[in-house]
Design an enzyme around this catalytic site. Structure first.
Site, PDB file in Angstrom:
ATOM      1  N   LEU A 156      32.441   7.003  -0.285  1.00 47.44           N
ATOM      2  CA  LEU A 156      32.186   6.907  -1.447  1.00 47.44           C
ATOM      3  C   LEU A 156      33.141   6.379  -2.402  1.00 47.44           C
ATOM      4  O   LEU A 156      34.336   6.486  -2.442  1.00 47.44           O
ATOM      5  CB  LEU A 156      31.760   8.626  -2.107  1.00 47.44           C
ATOM      6  CG  LEU A 156      30.926   9.409  -1.671  1.00 47.44           C
ATOM      7  CD1 LEU A 156      30.927  10.934  -2.066  1.00 47.44           C
ATOM      8  CD2 LEU A 156      29.564   8.850  -1.988  1.00 47.44           C
ATOM      9  N   HIS A 157      32.375   5.350  -3.365  1.00 46.01           N
ATOM     10  CA  HIS A 157      33.390   4.827  -4.493  1.00 46.01           C
ATOM     11  C   HIS A 157      32.778   4.279  -5.633  1.00 46.01           C
ATOM     12  O   HIS A 157      33.207   3.742  -6.576  1.00 46.01           O
ATOM     13  CB  HIS A 157      34.196   3.531  -3.849  1.00 46.01           C
ATOM     14  CG  HIS A 157      33.503   2.545  -3.728  1.00 46.01           C
ATOM     15  ND1 HIS A 157      32.781   2.251  -2.321  1.00 46.01           N
ATOM     16  CD2 HIS A 157      33.061   1.338  -4.288  1.00 46.01           C
ATOM     17  CE1 HIS A 157      31.960   1.171  -2.383  1.00 46.01           C
ATOM     18  NE2 HIS A 157      32.297   0.689  -3.293  1.00 46.01           N
ATOM     19  N   ARG A 158      31.483   4.464  -5.718  1.00 43.10           N
ATOM     20  CA  ARG A 158      30.531   4.090  -7.000  1.00 43.10           C
ATOM     21  C   ARG A 158      30.960   4.841  -7.956  1.00 43.10           C
ATOM     22  O   ARG A 158      30.962   5.871  -8.158  1.00 43.10           O
ATOM     23  CB  ARG A 158      29.055   3.945  -6.683  1.00 43.10           C
ATOM     24  CG  ARG A 158      28.529   3.141  -5.636  1.00 43.10           C
ATOM     25  CD  ARG A 158      27.985   1.883  -6.119  1.00 43.10           C
ATOM     26  NE  ARG A 158      28.703   0.836  -6.138  1.00 43.10           N
ATOM     27  CZ  ARG A 158      28.974   0.005  -5.055  1.00 43.10           C
ATOM     28  NH1 ARG A 158      28.606   0.367  -3.589  1.00 43.10           N
ATOM     29  NH2 ARG A 158      29.813  -0.908  -5.145  1.00 43.10           N
TER      30      ARG A 158
ATOM     31  N   ASP B 175      27.837   5.412  -0.306  1.00 40.09           N
ATOM     32  CA  ASP B 175      27.030   4.678  -1.401  1.00 40.09           C
ATOM     33  C   ASP B 175      27.529   3.232  -1.315  1.00 40.09           C
ATOM     34  O   ASP B 175      27.603   2.541  -2.459  1.00 40.09           O
ATOM     35  CB  ASP B 175      27.546   5.220  -2.960  1.00 40.09           C
ATOM     36  CG  ASP B 175      29.196   5.448  -3.185  1.00 40.09           C
ATOM     37  OD1 ASP B 175      29.794   4.849  -2.406  1.00 40.09           O
ATOM     38  OD2 ASP B 175      29.522   6.076  -4.206  1.00 40.09           O
TER      39      ASP B 175
END
Ligand code: UD1
Ligand code: UDP
Length: 366
Positions: A205-207, A284
């Site tokens: 996840l990094h958005r 994501d």
């Protein structure tokens, strides 16, 4: 001899330039240089990929580092303009949708140096995403638009891009995977973590929309904990996400039960070794949606939209919310065997189509 610059900046760029770098290096009509803007700089966000993908040290390094959108975009423009003026490339190839992509495309366009966009035409139609702005800017000024799938061609035509600028070359990330398939299969990462194939899930996840606020990240942590009651998870934590988990005091909650293992970002070979053995992937990431589609592994994407719709309509991807994640997981776990099919031209030969395109457009005889 045509002088070609390949621009690379951040983790998802390296697996897109590597096959093209290797293919162009074999050609006698051109010389090719890698320009690293330095947007990603930690060894496990950058150097590891040069090693895994057998690329030389960058020929030019702009060392821009982190900053606000304007600082990063402006910094890359100022630094790259100097390099472009001194080295006079005949072609600038930018990839993907990061800030450095739009910055170098703008430099090229204003110096009248032809710009090629590799991975053109993707649209999430969500302008809250910084990447969507980068895609729109880059595609509107690039001279040649190499798309990964036909929906990209349609998006560009609808925006008025002349057909002769658009070429569907396919998905070059698959070339990287195929180049390293044997090494990925032989890698010991999965075994080193004591994980049997098909017995675990992988998370990335990094958005900003998922991780930058406590309101978004805390419910996501709870959803992942619920998932981990059904299948243990390995979470390769992006530096942006690690910072936010620590800032919001959520790291202990995430890892406390022991069912979620948080590890540092992994090199490409290590990460793909984990992914290829996973029962399910929760992400994501743009690139991971594509890799799971290629591999037929169920992918649950925590986003409201995707610029890669073929991964949903043809592949193994599904968009989910924190609220629908567990239900979608149960449905995915109930199914067995490969999910979806591989889109057209995701065949490991995108780099050779890209080389043929550049050669033809450079006026070099076949
Ligand atoms: C960037 C891209 C995003 C891409 C992602 C891939 C933009 C607008 N965003 O997001 O499209 O999906 O890369 O991973 O270009 N950091 C480190 N070490 C590093 C790099 C970053 O610690 O090597 C930390 C810094 O605190 C930095 C933060 O991560 O401020 C965010 O980095 P940045 O490159 O701005 O954006 P990403 O979230 O990585
Ligand atoms: N990846 C990796 N190690 C990790 C997480 C991802 O090698 O710990 C690879 C992944 O296989 C894919 C690419 O990084 O090829 C995707 O990058 P990222 O998710 O950072 O960016 P995005 O694709 O969302 O722009």
């Amino acid at each position: 001899m045509k002088n070609i610059h390949l621009i690379a900046a951040a983790r998802p760029n390296f697996m897109k330039i590597a096959p093209l770098y290797h293919a162009l290096s074999k050609e006698s009509w051109c010389c090719v240089s890698i320009v690293h803007t330095g947007q990603h700089y930690d060894p496990n966000m950058s150097d590891a990929f040069f090693r895994d993908l057998a690329m030389p040290k960058p020929h030019f390094h702009l060392e821009i580092g982190s900053g606000s959108h304007a600082e990063q975009t402006g910094g890359v423009m100022i630094a790259y303009e100097k390099v472009a003026l001194a080295d006079k490339p005949d072609w600038i190839v930018v990839v993907g949708d990061v800030n450095s992509t739009a910055a170098c495309a703008m430099v090229g366009a204003k110096l009248w140096i032809p710009v090629v966009h590799l991975e053109a035409g993707l649209r999430s139609r969500d302008r809250r995403m910084p990447e969507e702005i980068n895609r729109l800017v880059t595609d509107s000024i690039a001279d040649v638009l190499w798309t990964p799938s036909r929906d990209g061609d349609e998006n560009l035509k609808r925006e008025g891009v002349p057909a002769e600028r658009i070429e569907c070359i396919g998905n070059i990330m698959i070339d990287s995977y195929e180049m390293l398939r044997g090494v990925i299969e032989a890698d010991a990462t999965r075994g080193g973590l004591g994980l049997a194939p098909q017995s675990y899930g992988v998370v990335t996840l990094h958005r900003p929309s998922n991780v930058d606020t406590r309101e978004a990240l805390a419910p996501l942590v709870e959803s992942l904990l619920a998932v981990s009651q059904r299948v243990p998870l390995v979470f390769a934590v992006h530096p942006r996400t690690r910072k936010k988990l620590q800032e919001f005091g959520l790291m202990e909650r995430l890892t406390g039960s022991g069912a979620i293992r948080a590890v540092d970002p992994l090199g490409y070979i290590q990460f793909m070794n984990l992914v290829t053995g996973a029962r399910v992937v929760v992400t994501d990431s743009g690139g991971v949606q594509e890799e799971t589609t290629y591999l037929g592994i169920p992918c649950l994407t925590l986003r409201e939209n995707t610029e890669r719709p073929v991964t949903v309509t043809e592949g193994s991807n599904q968009l989910v919310t924190p609220g629908s994640l567990v239900g979608a997981l149960d449905a995915a776990l109930a199914k067995h065997g490969r999910s979806g099919h591989v889109p057209d031209l995701w065949d490991g030969r995108a780099a050779s189509r890209a080389v043929a395109s550049l050669k033809r457009r450079s006026g070099v005889k076949a």
